[in-house]
Design an enzyme around this catalytic site. Structure first.
Site, short mmCIF file in Angstrom:
data_model
loop_
_atom_site.label_atom_id
_atom_site.label_comp_id
_atom_site.label_asym_id
_atom_site.label_seq_id
_atom_site.Cartn_x
_atom_site.Cartn_y
_atom_site.Cartn_z
CE LYS A 35 52.13 28.37 31.86
NZ LYS A 35 51.68 29.59 32.70
CE1 TYR A 252 55.16 -1.68 47.67
CE2 TYR A 252 54.31 -0.62 45.67
CZ TYR A 252 55.34 -1.27 46.53
OH TYR A 252 56.40 -1.73 45.96
C1 LIG Z 1 50.63 29.83 31.90
C2 LIG Z 1 49.86 31.60 31.43
C3 LIG Z 1 48.77 31.61 30.68
C4 LIG Z 1 48.15 30.62 29.87
O1 LIG Z 1 47.13 30.03 30.72
P1 LIG Z 1 45.90 29.01 30.44
O2 LIG Z 1 45.29 28.92 31.64
O3 LIG Z 1 47.08 27.53 30.18
O4 LIG Z 1 45.40 29.26 29.23
C5 LIG Z 1 48.53 32.93 30.38
N1 LIG Z 1 49.18 33.99 30.80
C6 LIG Z 1 50.24 33.93 31.89
C7 LIG Z 1 50.78 35.05 32.36
C8 LIG Z 1 50.42 32.46 32.11
O5 LIG Z 1 51.45 32.41 33.05
#
Ligand SMILES: *Cc1c(COP(=O)(O)O)cnc(C)c1O
Length: 361
Positions: A35, A252
């Site tokens: 994702k 800054y």
């Molecule tokens: C993002 C996600 C994962 C992966 O989690 P990690 O901590 O990156 O391994 C697994 N399951 C769901 C539902 C997620 O949204």
């Protein structure tokens, strides 16, 4: 010479890290979680390196379609499900799998419209309290889904709130087991932390994300200790050098004041490249072959490195912001965040270089 910043993505490290996930859960299939543009690494390049995964998990409908269009035939899961009926119809036609977490989503599953059965992951809220059916509603939801002629395979799914922390998984495992008792369907619970630490959560499909990118989900165990290799190396170079007298400030707000004579390397990387503005003075940097730290505020296009004790460093010296030789987890922790946020925020203006050698050291 172009602006020297680049993000190198080590494809061999991705494949290696998938192997680490498999070695921890040899009896489970793997949904590689890609994702958010594969956590900032690039959807299709990461999918190619992880083509050995049994499935992919994304949230964005267009990402799922891009994967299908690119020829990936394995399961592709939408982790938040469909956002409207049109997606459900098109998704079923594209043979996507979808999380279903509300009753509203049931009504969108329409075999007549799509001409195809949809594989469903029935999401159970076992304690995270974001998405999913409450434990007492699971049996009814399962029956409703099972009776829908538009539904194909059903997988029972839940997500852990603290598999990486002191809370662990035991309480959520108990809630989940009670909620699904007697239902014979495959299960998917484990994220990276649960994959690495809790074999009892592996069941049929694990869902590793962050570990595939070579980052540790734990604060008490480094990626190297877990056998993971860094995938993204954000690197740039010193483009100017500034000499400071005691009392001079940097950047800054003048938040850093020199207490002695100092040499400061100005690095072509700032928050518009994805480097966190909230990283304080003292955030680790690799300059050439040695470690030093940032000083002063991160600005949009630049940050400052303390090179006082590095006479070998000057204009053109390579600086690793995170990745190879400067673990992203340590940078993130110093900046009060997690590696996920840093990697996902890599800016579009940073040129990406793919590397596929195993020599990432
Ligand atoms: C993002 C996600 C994962 C992966 O989690 P990690 O901590 O990156 O391994 C697994 N399951 C769901 C539902 C997620 O949204």
């Amino acid at each position: 010479m172009p602006r020297p910043i680049t993000a190198t993505i080590d494809l061999a490290a991705l494949t290696h890290n998938l192997g680490v996930a498999r070695a921890h859960a040899p009896h489970a299939k793997v949904f590689a979680v890609i994702k958010a543009n594969a956590y900032g690494h690039g959807l299709l390049r990461v999918a190619a390196a992880l083509r050995g995964a049994d499935g992919f998990a994304v949230l964005e409908f267009d990402a799922a379609i891009r994967l299908r269009d690119a020829g990936y035939a394995q399961r592709i899961v939408l982790l938040e499900g469909f956002f409207d009926a049109r997606e459900a119809v098109e998704g079923a036609a594209q043979k996507l799998s979808s999380v279903v977490h509300t009753e509203e989503q049931f009504a969108w599953i329409d075999p007549l419209a799509s001409g195809s059965r949809l594989d469903v992951l029935l999401k159970i809220n076992s304690g995270m309290n974001r998405l999913g059916f409450m434990p007492e509603a699971v049996r009814g939801a399962y029956e409703t889904v099972q009776e829908n002629p538009g539904v194909g395979k059903i997988t029972l799914m839940s997500h852990f709130a603290d598999a990486d922390g002191a809370g662990g998984v035991a309480a959520q495992m108990t809630v989940f087991e009670r909620a699904v008792a007697g239902i014979a369907a495959p299960r998917s619970l484990a994220n990276s932390a649960a994959t690495l630490r809790y074999p009892e959560t592996h069941f049929d499909w694990i869902r590793p994300g962050i570990m595939l990118y070579g980052s540790s989900p734990f604060t008490d165990r480094s990626a190297a200790e877990l056998g993971l290799k860094p995938v993204m190396t954000l690197a740039s170079a010193i483009i100017a050098v500034c000499d400071l007298k005691p009392g001079d400030t940097v950047g800054y707000g003048g938040t850093f004041r020199a207490e002695r004579m100092m040499r400061i390397g100005i690095v072509a990387c700032g928050y518009a490249d994805g480097y966190p503005r909230h990283a304080p003075s003292g955030t680790p940097l690799r300059v050439g072959d040695r470690m030093t730290t940032t000083v002063g505020r991160v600005s949009m296009d630049m940050l400052c490195a303390d090179i006082t004790d590095m006479p070998e460093a000057g204009i053109g010296t390579r600086v690793v912001l995170w990745g190879e030789g400067n673990p992203v987890d340590v940078v993130a922790q110093t900046a009060g965040t997690v590696s996920y946020e840093l990697m996902c925020a890599l800016a579009a203006r940073v040129p990406v270089i793919e590397q596929s050698s195993m020599s990432n050291h």
